[in-house]
Design a protein around this motif. Structure first.
Motif, PDB file in Angstrom:
ATOM      1  N   VAL A 148      37.800  37.639  48.489  1.00 21.76           N
ATOM      2  CA  VAL A 148      38.626  38.822  48.229  1.00 21.76           C
ATOM      3  C   VAL A 148      39.844  38.742  49.139  1.00 21.76           C
ATOM      4  CG1 VAL A 148      38.712  41.341  48.181  1.00 21.76           C
ATOM      5  CG2 VAL A 148      36.550  40.166  47.697  1.00 21.76           C
ATOM      6  N   THR A 149      41.031  38.837  48.568  1.00 22.33           N
ATOM      7  CA  THR A 149      42.253  38.696  49.352  1.00 22.33           C
ATOM      8  C   THR A 149      42.764  40.044  49.847  1.00 22.33           C
ATOM      9  OG1 THR A 149      43.633  38.785  47.360  1.00 22.33           O
ATOM     10  CG2 THR A 149      42.891  36.615  48.087  1.00 22.33           C
ATOM     11  N   ALA A 150      43.774  39.991  50.704  1.00 21.23           N
ATOM     12  CA  ALA A 150      44.327  41.191  51.334  1.00 21.23           C
ATOM     13  C   ALA A 150      44.919  42.142  50.295  1.00 21.23           C
ATOM     14  CB  ALA A 150      45.406  40.784  52.337  1.00 21.23           C
ATOM     15  N   GLY A 151      44.767  43.448  50.554  1.00 17.69           N
ATOM     16  CA  GLY A 151      45.355  44.465  49.697  1.00 17.69           C
ATOM     17  C   GLY A 151      44.551  44.813  48.468  1.00 17.69           C
ATOM     18  N   VAL A 152      43.277  44.394  48.419  1.00 23.35           N
ATOM     19  CA  VAL A 152      42.446  44.594  47.225  1.00 23.35           C
ATOM     20  C   VAL A 152      41.466  45.748  47.430  1.00 23.35           C
ATOM     21  CG1 VAL A 152      40.558  43.578  45.878  1.00 23.35           C
ATOM     22  CG2 VAL A 152      42.617  42.250  46.333  1.00 23.35           C
ATOM     23  N   ARG A 153      41.300  46.556  46.378  1.00 26.79           N
ATOM     24  CA  ARG A 153      40.275  47.596  46.325  1.00 26.79           C
ATOM     25  C   ARG A 153      39.388  47.314  45.120  1.00 26.79           C
ATOM     26  NH1 ARG A 153      39.348  53.242  47.587  1.00 26.79           N
ATOM     27  NH2 ARG A 153      41.227  53.227  48.887  1.00 26.79           N
ATOM     28  N   ILE A 154      38.073  47.301  45.339  1.00 24.90           N
ATOM     29  CA  ILE A 154      37.114  47.101  44.253  1.00 24.90           C
ATOM     30  C   ILE A 154      36.389  48.417  44.034  1.00 24.90           C
ATOM     31  CG2 ILE A 154      35.101  45.794  43.452  1.00 24.90           C
ATOM     32  CD1 ILE A 154      36.025  43.466  45.150  1.00 24.90           C
ATOM     33  N   GLY A 155      36.471  48.938  42.808  1.00 24.68           N
ATOM     34  CA  GLY A 155      35.931  50.252  42.490  1.00 24.68           C
ATOM     35  C   GLY A 155      34.419  50.316  42.547  1.00 24.68           C
ATOM     36  N   HIS A 156      33.887  51.528  42.676  1.00 29.25           N
ATOM     37  CA  HIS A 156      32.453  51.727  42.893  1.00 29.25           C
ATOM     38  C   HIS A 156      31.620  51.169  41.726  1.00 29.25           C
ATOM     39  CE1 HIS A 156      32.887  55.243  40.183  1.00 29.25           C
ATOM     40  NE2 HIS A 156      31.596  55.060  39.956  1.00 29.25           N
ATOM     41  N   GLY A 157      30.515  50.525  42.098  1.00 33.83           N
ATOM     42  CA  GLY A 157      29.574  50.023  41.110  1.00 33.83           C
ATOM     43  C   GLY A 157      29.964  48.722  40.441  1.00 33.83           C
ATOM     44  N   ALA A 192      30.494  34.584  51.186  1.00 37.64           N
ATOM     45  CA  ALA A 192      31.627  35.389  50.726  1.00 37.64           C
ATOM     46  C   ALA A 192      32.739  35.341  51.776  1.00 37.64           C
ATOM     47  CB  ALA A 192      31.191  36.827  50.476  1.00 37.64           C
ATOM     48  N   LEU A 193      33.955  35.627  51.326  1.00 37.26           N
ATOM     49  CA  LEU A 193      35.111  35.677  52.227  1.00 37.26           C
ATOM     50  C   LEU A 193      35.937  36.900  51.894  1.00 37.26           C
ATOM     51  CD1 LEU A 193      37.197  34.600  54.283  1.00 37.26           C
ATOM     52  CD2 LEU A 193      38.143  33.207  52.427  1.00 37.26           C
ATOM     53  N   LEU A 194      36.108  37.772  52.898  1.00 34.18           N
ATOM     54  CA  LEU A 194      37.012  38.909  52.780  1.00 34.18           C
ATOM     55  C   LEU A 194      38.192  38.606  53.696  1.00 34.18           C
ATOM     56  CD1 LEU A 194      34.359  40.071  51.603  1.00 34.18           C
ATOM     57  CD2 LEU A 194      34.942  42.246  52.670  1.00 34.18           C
ATOM     58  N   ALA A 195      39.320  38.216  53.115  1.00 37.05           N
ATOM     59  CA  ALA A 195      40.450  37.709  53.888  1.00 37.05           C
ATOM     60  C   ALA A 195      41.555  38.751  53.971  1.00 37.05           C
ATOM     61  CB  ALA A 195      40.971  36.407  53.282  1.00 37.05           C
ATOM     62  N   GLY A 196      41.479  39.610  54.957  1.00 38.59           N
ATOM     63  CA  GLY A 196      42.507  40.625  55.154  1.00 38.59           C
ATOM     64  C   GLY A 196      43.765  40.085  55.790  1.00 38.59           C
ATOM     65  N   TYR A 197      43.697  38.873  56.313  1.00 35.72           N
ATOM     66  CA  TYR A 197      44.884  38.170  56.818  1.00 35.72           C
ATOM     67  C   TYR A 197      44.597  36.672  56.757  1.00 35.72           C
ATOM     68  CZ  TYR A 197      42.477  37.260  61.277  1.00 35.72           C
ATOM     69  OH  TYR A 197      41.598  36.830  62.244  1.00 35.72           O
ATOM     70  N   PRO A 198      45.640  35.837  56.556  1.00 35.06           N
ATOM     71  CA  PRO A 198      45.400  34.407  56.355  1.00 35.06           C
ATOM     72  C   PRO A 198      45.322  33.590  57.636  1.00 35.06           C
ATOM     73  CG  PRO A 198      47.684  34.888  55.933  1.00 35.06           C
ATOM     74  CD  PRO A 198      47.028  36.204  56.244  1.00 35.06           C
ATOM     75  N   GLY A 199      45.918  34.081  58.721  1.00 33.27           N
ATOM     76  CA  GLY A 199      45.887  33.330  59.975  1.00 33.27           C
ATOM     77  C   GLY A 199      47.093  32.441  60.208  1.00 33.27           C
ATOM     78  N   HIS A 200      47.878  32.157  59.160  1.00 30.17           N
ATOM     79  CA  HIS A 200      49.062  31.300  59.288  1.00 30.17           C
ATOM     80  C   HIS A 200      50.173  31.834  58.388  1.00 30.17           C
ATOM     81  CE1 HIS A 200      46.706  28.311  61.457  1.00 30.17           C
ATOM     82  NE2 HIS A 200      45.795  28.387  60.502  1.00 30.17           N
ATOM     83  N   GLU A 210      50.748  34.836  61.070  1.00 26.10           N
ATOM     84  CA  GLU A 210      51.164  35.278  59.745  1.00 26.10           C
ATOM     85  C   GLU A 210      52.114  36.474  59.867  1.00 26.10           C
ATOM     86  OE1 GLU A 210      48.381  37.494  61.547  1.00 26.10           O
ATOM     87  OE2 GLU A 210      47.742  35.564  60.725  1.00 26.10           O
ATOM     88  N   THR A 211      52.860  36.732  58.814  1.00 23.31           N
ATOM     89  CA  THR A 211      53.767  37.880  58.798  1.00 23.31           C
ATOM     90  C   THR A 211      53.022  39.125  58.329  1.00 23.31           C
ATOM     91  OG1 THR A 211      54.453  37.411  56.529  1.00 23.31           O
ATOM     92  CG2 THR A 211      55.715  36.373  58.302  1.00 23.31           C
ATOM     93  N   ASP A 212      53.618  40.287  58.602  1.00 23.80           N
ATOM     94  CA  ASP A 212      52.976  41.546  58.208  1.00 23.80           C
ATOM     95  C   ASP A 212      52.807  41.666  56.702  1.00 23.80           C
ATOM     96  OD1 ASP A 212      52.812  42.297  60.856  1.00 23.80           O
ATOM     97  OD2 ASP A 212      54.626  43.527  60.821  1.00 23.80           O
ATOM     98  N   SER A 213      53.706  41.021  55.943  1.00 26.13           N
ATOM     99  CA  SER A 213      53.629  41.099  54.483  1.00 26.13           C
ATOM    100  C   SER A 213      52.402  40.371  53.923  1.00 26.13           C
ATOM    101  CB  SER A 213      54.897  40.503  53.855  1.00 26.13           C
ATOM    102  OG  SER A 213      55.013  39.119  54.181  1.00 26.13           O
ATOM    103  N   GLN A 214      51.790  39.501  54.723  1.00 26.69           N
ATOM    104  CA  GLN A 214      50.607  38.757  54.283  1.00 26.69           C
ATOM    105  C   GLN A 214      49.308  39.499  54.589  1.00 26.69           C
ATOM    106  OE1 GLN A 214      52.228  35.076  56.483  1.00 26.69           O
ATOM    107  NE2 GLN A 214      50.871  34.199  54.947  1.00 26.69           N
ATOM    108  N   VAL A 215      49.423  40.644  55.233  1.00 33.40           N
ATOM    109  CA  VAL A 215      48.252  41.372  55.722  1.00 33.40           C
ATOM    110  C   VAL A 215      48.013  42.609  54.866  1.00 33.40           C
ATOM    111  CG1 VAL A 215      47.255  42.563  57.720  1.00 33.40           C
ATOM    112  CG2 VAL A 215      48.695  40.541  58.051  1.00 33.40           C
ATOM    113  N   GLY A 216      46.751  42.964  54.662  1.00 31.99           N
ATOM    114  CA  GLY A 216      46.453  44.165  53.898  1.00 31.99           C
ATOM    115  C   GLY A 216      45.016  44.623  54.077  1.00 31.99           C
ATOM    116  N   GLU A 217      44.778  45.864  53.701  1.00 32.53           N
ATOM    117  CA  GLU A 217      43.421  46.411  53.756  1.00 32.53           C
ATOM    118  C   GLU A 217      42.573  45.850  52.612  1.00 32.53           C
ATOM    119  OE1 GLU A 217      43.613  50.645  53.602  1.00 32.53           O
ATOM    120  OE2 GLU A 217      44.576  50.830  55.570  1.00 32.53           O
ATOM    121  N   ILE A 218      41.273  45.857  52.830  1.00 35.50           N
ATOM    122  CA  ILE A 218      40.310  45.539  51.772  1.00 35.50           C
ATOM    123  C   ILE A 218      39.309  46.679  51.715  1.00 35.50           C
ATOM    124  CG2 ILE A 218      38.451  43.986  51.029  1.00 35.50           C
ATOM    125  CD1 ILE A 218      39.979  41.684  52.320  1.00 35.50           C
TER     126      ILE A 218
END
Length: 242
Positions: free
Chosen positions: A197-206, A154-162, A175-183
């Motif tokens: 899973v990319t930056a800025g994503v929330r996956i609901g319970h269950g 799996a990959l949880l990518a809260g920032y891309p690195g470039h 990377e710029t701040d606009s490319q970064v987000g919570e997961i």
């Protein structure tokens, strides 16, 4: 040069129509494919002994080496921690908190964004599984709540690195701040094998994310989602989400 001569000789032996060369090639194949006899009455206990020694060595190194080293790096860790298969690779200024009864593959990677204004944080709840070859890249914060299951690769990518700009990327800029987000993975989420899973994503319970999916937007609670990009396939009943 030697490799080239060896390959040419191998091809000549393999493709020649000369009876003598064919005979030599057949004999060489016989020698190379030789197998020792493997009687079950002997090989079965030998295999059992090998597994016992392997597991004993793995348990010993986990208890006296890998787990203490890992605990020395994290900021908070519950008990018991089952760190199997080695020591996760950790890079960047990353704060890590782990709850109770967690199982983490040693063949996993945790990174923190080095250019962040504040220290990135990885917060793992209780009874969490993080599988083989999983990478968690924390841009600002990644939260993995209680009872979450993350399968292998799996990959949880809260920032891309470039950065997106090619010139800035060529110059090695971050990377710029606009490319970064919570997961955020809420309680009881299950990511199947190879989910990204990319930056800025929330996956609901269950909710369950099907294998190989790429999650680019929020997923509601108690659904099965899948695809590239991931979309809701159907709702899950409460009994299915347990």
């Amino acid at each position: 040069m030697k490799t080239s001569i060896l390959n040419q000789s191998k091809q000549w032996l393999k493709n020649s129509d000369h009876p003598l060369v064919k005979s030599v090639f057949t004999q060489l194949k016989t020698v190379l494919n030789f197998e020792l006899p493997a009687p079950k009455f002997l090989c079965t206990p030998l295999y059992a002994l090998y597994v016992f020694i392997r597991n004993l060595f793995s348990t010993f190194t986990r208890i006296v080496f890998w787990t203490p080293l890992f605990k020395g790096r994290v900021h908070k860790v519950g008990r018991p921690l089952n760190l199997y298969g080695g020591l996760p690779y950790i890079s960047g200024p990353l704060s890590i908190e782990i709850g109770d009864n967690c199982r983490i593959s040693g063949q996993s990677t945790f990174t923190g964004r080095s250019s962040a204004a504040t220290q990135p944080a990885l917060i793992i709840g209780n009874n969490v599984d993080i599988g083989w070859m999983t990478t968690i890249a924390v841009g600002s914060k990644v939260v993995i709540a209680d009872n979450v299951r993350i399968a292998g690769r799996a990959l949880l990518a809260g920032y891309p690195g470039h950065p997106l700009d090619a010139q800035a990327r060529a110059q090695g800029e971050p990377e710029t701040d606009s490319q970064v987000g919570e997961i955020i993975l809420e309680k009881d989420v299950w990511l199947a094998t190879g989910v990204s899973v990319t930056a800025g994503v929330r996956i609901g319970h269950g909710s369950i994310i099907a294998a190989g999916s790429v999650v680019t937007c929020n997923i509601p609670a108690m659904v099965l989602a899948g695809g590239i990009p991931a979309r809701v396939i159907r709702e899950l009943k409460l009994s299915e989400g347990k």
